[in-house]
Design an enzyme around this catalytic site. Structure first.
Site, PDB file in Angstrom:
ATOM      1  N   HIS A 233      17.700   0.221  97.042  1.00 10.89           N
ATOM      2  CA  HIS A 233      18.307   0.325  98.365  1.00 10.89           C
ATOM      3  C   HIS A 233      18.912  -0.989  98.834  1.00 10.89           C
ATOM      4  O   HIS A 233      19.030  -1.235 100.022  1.00 10.89           O
ATOM      5  CB  HIS A 233      17.259   0.806  99.384  1.00 10.89           C
ATOM      6  CG  HIS A 233      16.675   2.136  99.058  1.00 10.89           C
ATOM      7  ND1 HIS A 233      15.441   2.553  99.519  1.00 10.89           N
ATOM      8  CD2 HIS A 233      17.143   3.152  98.296  1.00 10.89           C
ATOM      9  CE1 HIS A 233      15.178   3.766  99.056  1.00 10.89           C
ATOM     10  NE2 HIS A 233      16.194   4.154  98.312  1.00 10.89           N
ATOM     11  N   GLU A 263      23.369   8.740  91.369  1.00  8.95           N
ATOM     12  CA  GLU A 263      23.067   7.347  91.046  1.00  8.95           C
ATOM     13  C   GLU A 263      23.217   7.161  89.538  1.00  8.95           C
ATOM     14  O   GLU A 263      22.732   7.968  88.754  1.00  8.95           O
ATOM     15  CB  GLU A 263      21.654   6.985  91.514  1.00  8.95           C
ATOM     16  CG  GLU A 263      21.489   7.149  93.020  1.00  8.95           C
ATOM     17  CD  GLU A 263      20.048   7.099  93.485  1.00  8.95           C
ATOM     18  OE1 GLU A 263      19.156   6.781  92.660  1.00  8.95           O
ATOM     19  OE2 GLU A 263      19.800   7.374  94.669  1.00  8.95           O
ATOM     20  N   GLU A 359      14.951  10.637  88.721  1.00 10.52           N
ATOM     21  CA  GLU A 359      15.619   9.345  88.907  1.00 10.52           C
ATOM     22  C   GLU A 359      14.727   8.176  88.469  1.00 10.52           C
ATOM     23  O   GLU A 359      14.303   7.366  89.296  1.00 10.52           O
ATOM     24  CB  GLU A 359      16.062   9.163  90.355  1.00 10.52           C
ATOM     25  CG  GLU A 359      15.000   9.442  91.414  1.00 10.52           C
ATOM     26  CD  GLU A 359      15.500   9.148  92.819  1.00 10.52           C
ATOM     27  OE1 GLU A 359      16.061   8.053  93.044  1.00 10.52           O
ATOM     28  OE2 GLU A 359      15.335  10.015  93.688  1.00 10.52           O
TER      29      GLU A 359
END
Length: 405
Positions: A233, A263, A359
């Protein structure tokens, strides 16, 4: 205070705004909540979080220091909004709306009192209500017993309807387009923020086409290069890309409170052998994880199995967070469905109707061979028949994402 300054007003300005979900879908959500309330002797539910107000009403508020709410009783569902928003909350709300004014302190709590006459047990979100808000609710509603509605409603949100899945699928396709715009903008000498702008602008324009009416707020892109890839982030900076840089692409289209993500790990022009080795191993974990997303597997089991792969390569110590999470009404600044996170301490069993990500990420510290953060991210839908659809289309891995090679 002047007598003509009302504490509460009704600002039903204009006509109701069409949202992405049918009346039948929104009624279903209300029915689920009311069934829980009836089964637990709850007279009214007061939602104050972004996610639950949006999920049960269709209205996503902008707090800006003000309080917002949704009161659901056996017969009515009413959002409580501040006067600064005019009639927009009513236009979006599936149900009624009442507006409180600024003319007197604590008019929000007066609205809650007005909408919950005679209530003895009121459900509130224990994970959302802070001590100050709780104290004011207790003062405004003396004798009322407050019980938790936050966890029960979280579980309601974890299973998506067909309409929700269609909406999420549409957003995921838009994330893929943002990824393509991002990749097209990557080049030596280009700063991170220019790549992020290209991606975000593409997604916003596509979101504008998605429905007859779209509220275009909160879509964003995080694009990181070099050392900035070490955190999932980390904000966009003005760092300029260099040949051989590791890159992290993060596209986040938002519409009507629903967020999805794309992503990917990429490189500029070339990828060193050390980087390639780590990248391929992270892709191996990602592909193994995609196979594990199926009904009957628990979040903890999935995390444990993937840990073993990282451990085999001595990479587990570089893993920085869990392996995925639920999708739906969530965002970077408000809630998520914490009961469906692919971590060792979550025993939830995956079921049809859930939408989750895979992820995996590892971060090799600066100064070591292969330094940087590696992450691939796909969104998967578990269907009613037990099959699983990967609705992310943007390719991953070294074969596709060494840009300009």
């Amino acid at each position: 205070m002047s007598a003509d300054m009302d504490r509460l007003v009704t600002w039903h300005n204009g006509d109701k705004t069409p949202g992405p979900f049918s009346t039948t879908e929104m009624d279903r959500r209300h029915a689920n909540l009311r069934a829980y309330m009836a089964g637990n002797d709850i007279d009214a539910a007061l939602m104050t979080s972004y996610h639950n107000i949006c999920y049960f009403s269709g209205f996503l508020y902008c707090a800006f220091g003000r309080k917002y709410g949704l009161v659901v009783t056996a017969d009515n569902a009413t959002t409580i909004s501040a006067g600064i928003d005019g009639g927009q909350p009513w236009r979006l709300t599936h149900g009624d709306n009442i507006t409180y004014t600024d003319w007197r302190k604590d008019n929000f709590f007066h609205a809650v009192q007005t909408l919950t006459p005679g209530a003895k047990r009121i459900g509130i979100e224990f994970d959302e209500v802070n001590l100050d808000l709780l104290a004011k609710l207790e003062a405004a509603l003396p004798g009322v017993e407050f019980v938790d509605a936050g966890t029960p409603t979280m579980w309601m949100r974890t299973t998506k309807s067909a309409e929700e899945i269609a909406h999420i699928t549409k957003l995921t396709a838009i994330a893929d387009l943002g990824g393509e715009a991002c990749r097209a903008a990557i080049a030596v000498g280009v700063p991170e923020h220019e790549v992020a702008l290209a991606s975000t602008q593409t997604m916003v324009r596509e979101l504008a086409k998605a429905y007859d009416y779209s509220e275009l707020m909160d879509t964003w892109t995080w694009f990181q290069s070099g050392i900035n890839t070490d955190g999932a982030h980390n904000p966009v900076t003005n760092r300029v890309m260099e040949s051989g840089d590791i890159l992290s692409l993060n596209c986040f289209p938002m519409l009507f409170g629903y967020y999805v993500a794309l992503e990917r790990t990429l490189f500029v022009e070339s990828c060193s052998d050390a980087h390639l080795e780590v990248w391929n191993r992270n892709v191996e974990v990602h592909e193994a994880g995609l196979e594990l997303i199926k009904p009957g597997n628990s979040c903890a089991q999935i995390a444990s199995t993937l840990n073993d792969i990282y451990r085999e390569y001595d990479l587990l110590k570089y893993r920085s967070f869990g392996y995925g999470h639920s999708f739906g009404v969530l965002c970077h600044y408000y809630g998520r469905e914490a009961g469906v996170e692919l971590r060792e301490d979550i025993d939830t069993v995956l079921q049809p109707g859930m939408v989750v990500s895979m992820e995996p990420m590892v971060m090799i510290p600066e100064g070591q061979p292969g330094a940087g953060g590696y992450r691939e991210h796909d969104v998967l839908v578990i269907n009613d028949d037990g099959s699983v659809d990967n609705i992310t289309g943007f390719p991953y891995g070294p074969e596709h994402n060494i840009v300009g090679a």
